[in-house]
Design a protein around this motif. Structure first.
Motif, PDB file in Angstrom:
ATOM      1  N   ASN A  42     -84.143 -50.597 -50.265  1.00 18.64           N
ATOM      2  CA  ASN A  42     -85.181 -50.398 -51.289  1.00 18.64           C
ATOM      3  C   ASN A  42     -86.454 -49.765 -50.738  1.00 18.64           C
ATOM      4  O   ASN A  42     -87.347 -49.417 -51.500  1.00 18.64           O
ATOM      5  CB  ASN A  42     -85.497 -51.717 -51.986  1.00 18.64           C
ATOM      6  CG  ASN A  42     -84.403 -52.136 -52.935  1.00 18.64           C
ATOM      7  OD1 ASN A  42     -83.670 -51.303 -53.460  1.00 18.64           O
ATOM      8  ND2 ASN A  42     -84.273 -53.430 -53.157  1.00 18.64           N
ATOM      9  N   ARG A  43     -86.531 -49.645 -49.431  1.00 16.80           N
ATOM     10  CA  ARG A  43     -87.722 -49.038 -48.821  1.00 16.80           C
ATOM     11  C   ARG A  43     -87.539 -47.566 -48.485  1.00 16.80           C
ATOM     12  O   ARG A  43     -88.372 -46.980 -47.793  1.00 16.80           O
ATOM     13  CB  ARG A  43     -88.098 -49.792 -47.552  1.00 16.80           C
ATOM     14  CG  ARG A  43     -88.735 -51.138 -47.814  1.00 16.80           C
ATOM     15  CD  ARG A  43     -89.312 -51.685 -46.538  1.00 16.80           C
ATOM     16  NE  ARG A  43     -88.263 -51.782 -45.524  1.00 16.80           N
ATOM     17  CZ  ARG A  43     -88.019 -52.859 -44.811  1.00 16.80           C
ATOM     18  NH1 ARG A  43     -88.744 -53.923 -44.964  1.00 16.80           N
ATOM     19  NH2 ARG A  43     -87.063 -52.870 -43.913  1.00 16.80           N
ATOM     20  N   THR A  44     -86.457 -46.945 -48.956  1.00 19.04           N
ATOM     21  CA  THR A  44     -86.219 -45.545 -48.576  1.00 19.04           C
ATOM     22  C   THR A  44     -87.375 -44.645 -48.978  1.00 19.04           C
ATOM     23  O   THR A  44     -87.779 -43.772 -48.213  1.00 19.04           O
ATOM     24  CB  THR A  44     -84.912 -44.997 -49.177  1.00 19.04           C
ATOM     25  OG1 THR A  44     -84.918 -45.171 -50.588  1.00 19.04           O
ATOM     26  CG2 THR A  44     -83.698 -45.667 -48.564  1.00 19.04           C
ATOM     27  N   LYS A  45     -87.931 -44.854 -50.163  1.00 16.59           N
ATOM     28  CA  LYS A  45     -89.031 -43.997 -50.616  1.00 16.59           C
ATOM     29  C   LYS A  45     -90.234 -44.132 -49.687  1.00 16.59           C
ATOM     30  O   LYS A  45     -90.830 -43.134 -49.274  1.00 16.59           O
ATOM     31  CB  LYS A  45     -89.422 -44.344 -52.046  1.00 16.59           C
ATOM     32  CG  LYS A  45     -90.489 -43.427 -52.600  1.00 16.59           C
ATOM     33  CD  LYS A  45     -90.736 -43.661 -54.067  1.00 16.59           C
ATOM     34  CE  LYS A  45     -91.710 -42.622 -54.584  1.00 16.59           C
ATOM     35  NZ  LYS A  45     -91.739 -42.545 -56.021  1.00 16.59           N
ATOM     36  N   LYS A  46     -90.573 -45.370 -49.341  1.00 11.56           N
ATOM     37  CA  LYS A  46     -91.718 -45.585 -48.441  1.00 11.56           C
ATOM     38  C   LYS A  46     -91.439 -44.994 -47.056  1.00 11.56           C
ATOM     39  O   LYS A  46     -92.338 -44.460 -46.413  1.00 11.56           O
ATOM     40  CB  LYS A  46     -92.041 -47.073 -48.334  1.00 11.56           C
ATOM     41  CG  LYS A  46     -92.690 -47.629 -49.570  1.00 11.56           C
ATOM     42  CD  LYS A  46     -93.079 -49.070 -49.398  1.00 11.56           C
ATOM     43  CE  LYS A  46     -93.708 -49.570 -50.689  1.00 11.56           C
ATOM     44  NZ  LYS A  46     -94.165 -50.928 -50.595  1.00 11.56           N
ATOM     45  N   THR A  47     -90.190 -45.094 -46.621  1.00 12.01           N
ATOM     46  CA  THR A  47     -89.829 -44.530 -45.320  1.00 12.01           C
ATOM     47  C   THR A  47     -89.998 -43.015 -45.346  1.00 12.01           C
ATOM     48  O   THR A  47     -90.587 -42.432 -44.432  1.00 12.01           O
ATOM     49  CB  THR A  47     -88.381 -44.901 -44.951  1.00 12.01           C
ATOM     50  OG1 THR A  47     -88.262 -46.323 -44.909  1.00 12.01           O
ATOM     51  CG2 THR A  47     -87.986 -44.322 -43.604  1.00 12.01           C
ATOM     52  N   PHE A  48     -89.482 -42.380 -46.411  1.00  7.62           N
ATOM     53  CA  PHE A  48     -89.628 -40.927 -46.532  1.00  7.62           C
ATOM     54  C   PHE A  48     -91.099 -40.541 -46.589  1.00  7.62           C
ATOM     55  O   PHE A  48     -91.521 -39.571 -45.951  1.00  7.62           O
ATOM     56  CB  PHE A  48     -88.903 -40.403 -47.774  1.00  7.62           C
ATOM     57  CG  PHE A  48     -87.394 -40.505 -47.711  1.00  7.62           C
ATOM     58  CD1 PHE A  48     -86.722 -40.634 -46.505  1.00  7.62           C
ATOM     59  CD2 PHE A  48     -86.647 -40.458 -48.872  1.00  7.62           C
ATOM     60  CE1 PHE A  48     -85.338 -40.716 -46.452  1.00  7.62           C
ATOM     61  CE2 PHE A  48     -85.262 -40.539 -48.836  1.00  7.62           C
ATOM     62  CZ  PHE A  48     -84.608 -40.677 -47.628  1.00  7.62           C
ATOM     63  N   GLU A  49     -91.875 -41.292 -47.349  1.00 14.37           N
ATOM     64  CA  GLU A  49     -93.307 -40.985 -47.481  1.00 14.37           C
ATOM     65  C   GLU A  49     -94.035 -41.110 -46.147  1.00 14.37           C
ATOM     66  O   GLU A  49     -94.959 -40.347 -45.856  1.00 14.37           O
ATOM     67  CB  GLU A  49     -93.952 -41.897 -48.528  1.00 14.37           C
ATOM     68  CG  GLU A  49     -93.577 -41.559 -49.943  1.00 14.37           C
ATOM     69  CD  GLU A  49     -94.091 -42.568 -50.970  1.00 14.37           C
ATOM     70  OE1 GLU A  49     -94.601 -43.633 -50.572  1.00 14.37           O
ATOM     71  OE2 GLU A  49     -93.965 -42.280 -52.177  1.00 14.37           O
ATOM     72  N   SER A  50     -93.616 -42.069 -45.340  1.00 15.09           N
ATOM     73  CA  SER A  50     -94.291 -42.279 -44.058  1.00 15.09           C
ATOM     74  C   SER A  50     -94.082 -41.109 -43.094  1.00 15.09           C
ATOM     75  O   SER A  50     -94.871 -40.911 -42.171  1.00 15.09           O
ATOM     76  CB  SER A  50     -93.836 -43.590 -43.410  1.00 15.09           C
ATOM     77  OG  SER A  50     -92.509 -43.485 -42.953  1.00 15.09           O
ATOM     78  N   LYS A  84     -93.755 -37.881 -44.237  1.00 14.47           N
ATOM     79  CA  LYS A  84     -94.071 -36.660 -44.983  1.00 14.47           C
ATOM     80  C   LYS A  84     -94.857 -35.654 -44.142  1.00 14.47           C
ATOM     81  O   LYS A  84     -94.518 -34.468 -44.093  1.00 14.47           O
ATOM     82  CB  LYS A  84     -94.848 -37.001 -46.258  1.00 14.47           C
ATOM     83  CG  LYS A  84     -95.133 -35.803 -47.131  1.00 14.47           C
ATOM     84  CD  LYS A  84     -95.828 -36.224 -48.412  1.00 14.47           C
ATOM     85  CE  LYS A  84     -96.055 -35.002 -49.300  1.00 14.47           C
ATOM     86  NZ  LYS A  84     -96.638 -35.365 -50.584  1.00 14.47           N
ATOM     87  N   ASP A  85     -95.893 -36.112 -43.466  1.00 19.19           N
ATOM     88  CA  ASP A  85     -96.716 -35.209 -42.655  1.00 19.19           C
ATOM     89  C   ASP A  85     -95.976 -34.709 -41.410  1.00 19.19           C
ATOM     90  O   ASP A  85     -96.261 -33.611 -40.917  1.00 19.19           O
ATOM     91  CB  ASP A  85     -98.016 -35.902 -42.232  1.00 19.19           C
ATOM     92  CG  ASP A  85     -98.919 -36.190 -43.431  1.00 19.19           C
ATOM     93  OD1 ASP A  85     -98.801 -35.486 -44.453  1.00 19.19           O
ATOM     94  OD2 ASP A  85     -99.727 -37.143 -43.340  1.00 19.19           O
ATOM     95  N   ASP A  86     -95.040 -35.490 -40.916  1.00 22.35           N
ATOM     96  CA  ASP A  86     -94.303 -35.114 -39.711  1.00 22.35           C
ATOM     97  C   ASP A  86     -93.206 -34.086 -39.994  1.00 22.35           C
ATOM     98  O   ASP A  86     -92.790 -33.363 -39.090  1.00 22.35           O
ATOM     99  CB  ASP A  86     -93.667 -36.344 -39.064  1.00 22.35           C
ATOM    100  CG  ASP A  86     -94.709 -37.356 -38.609  1.00 22.35           C
ATOM    101  OD1 ASP A  86     -95.830 -36.939 -38.270  1.00 22.35           O
ATOM    102  OD2 ASP A  86     -94.400 -38.565 -38.609  1.00 22.35           O
ATOM    103  N   ILE A  87     -92.727 -34.047 -41.225  1.00 26.99           N
ATOM    104  CA  ILE A  87     -91.608 -33.170 -41.569  1.00 26.99           C
ATOM    105  C   ILE A  87     -92.033 -31.707 -41.533  1.00 26.99           C
ATOM    106  O   ILE A  87     -91.293 -30.844 -41.085  1.00 26.99           O
ATOM    107  CB  ILE A  87     -91.023 -33.556 -42.951  1.00 26.99           C
ATOM    108  CG1 ILE A  87     -90.353 -34.924 -42.833  1.00 26.99           C
ATOM    109  CG2 ILE A  87     -90.023 -32.517 -43.422  1.00 26.99           C
ATOM    110  CD1 ILE A  87     -89.875 -35.498 -44.138  1.00 26.99           C
ATOM    111  N   GLY A  88     -93.216 -31.435 -42.004  1.00 27.66           N
ATOM    112  CA  GLY A  88     -93.723 -30.067 -41.962  1.00 27.66           C
ATOM    113  C   GLY A  88     -93.365 -29.270 -43.199  1.00 27.66           C
ATOM    114  O   GLY A  88     -94.220 -28.991 -44.024  1.00 27.66           O
ATOM    115  N   ASP A  89     -92.129 -28.932 -43.362  1.00 27.59           N
ATOM    116  CA  ASP A  89     -91.688 -28.115 -44.489  1.00 27.59           C
ATOM    117  C   ASP A  89     -91.651 -28.948 -45.761  1.00 27.59           C
ATOM    118  O   ASP A  89     -90.950 -29.951 -45.839  1.00 27.59           O
ATOM    119  CB  ASP A  89     -90.308 -27.527 -44.193  1.00 27.59           C
ATOM    120  CG  ASP A  89     -89.796 -26.614 -45.309  1.00 27.59           C
ATOM    121  OD1 ASP A  89     -90.555 -26.328 -46.251  1.00 27.59           O
ATOM    122  OD2 ASP A  89     -88.644 -26.182 -45.207  1.00 27.59           O
TER     123      ASP A  89
END
Length: 115
Positions: A31-39, A41-46
């Motif tokens: 259930n924390r996948t969204k928060k994990t992805f959001e955390s 976000k800045d590191d992903i770049g694209d």
């Protein structure tokens, strides 16, 4: 009883005691996948990668809810099995102890009458 006096039924109660909490942990992480992805976000770049992850998370929501409900049910069932086997074990131990005490009393009475 099985061969060599061993019981046919063995339950790894210690493992089963942890099973419910491990299932709940899986549900929490799922259930924390969204928060994990959001955390990240800045590191992903694209931004396209993040958008794809966001789409995945959104589509995953319905399936996640079904799986979460099943995990809850399995965790509750696991907890119930542990609780009932412990209760059964306690009840059987009490009956054995009561029977031993009764036999001891009968043995003590037999000694007294022999005097």
């Amino acid at each position: 009883m099985g061969s060599k006096g061993k019981s046919d039924l063995t339950i790894p109660l210690t493992d089963l005691e942890d099973y419910g909490s491990r299932l709940r942990s899986v549900k929490d992480r799922m259930n924390r996948t969204k928060k994990t992805f959001e955390s990240y976000k800045d590191d992903i770049g694209d931004g396209g990668v993040y958008d794809s992850l966001e789409d995945f998370e959104s589509n995953w929501e319905d399936g996640r809810e079904d799986i979460g409900q099943q995990l809850d049910q399995l965790a509750e069932l696991s907890d119930a099995v542990v609780r009932e086997f412990k209760k059964l074990d306690d009840d059987l131990a009490k009956k054995v102890n009561d029977a031993v005490k009764m036999d001891q009393r009968k043995g003590d009475k037999g000694k007294d009458s022999g005097k």
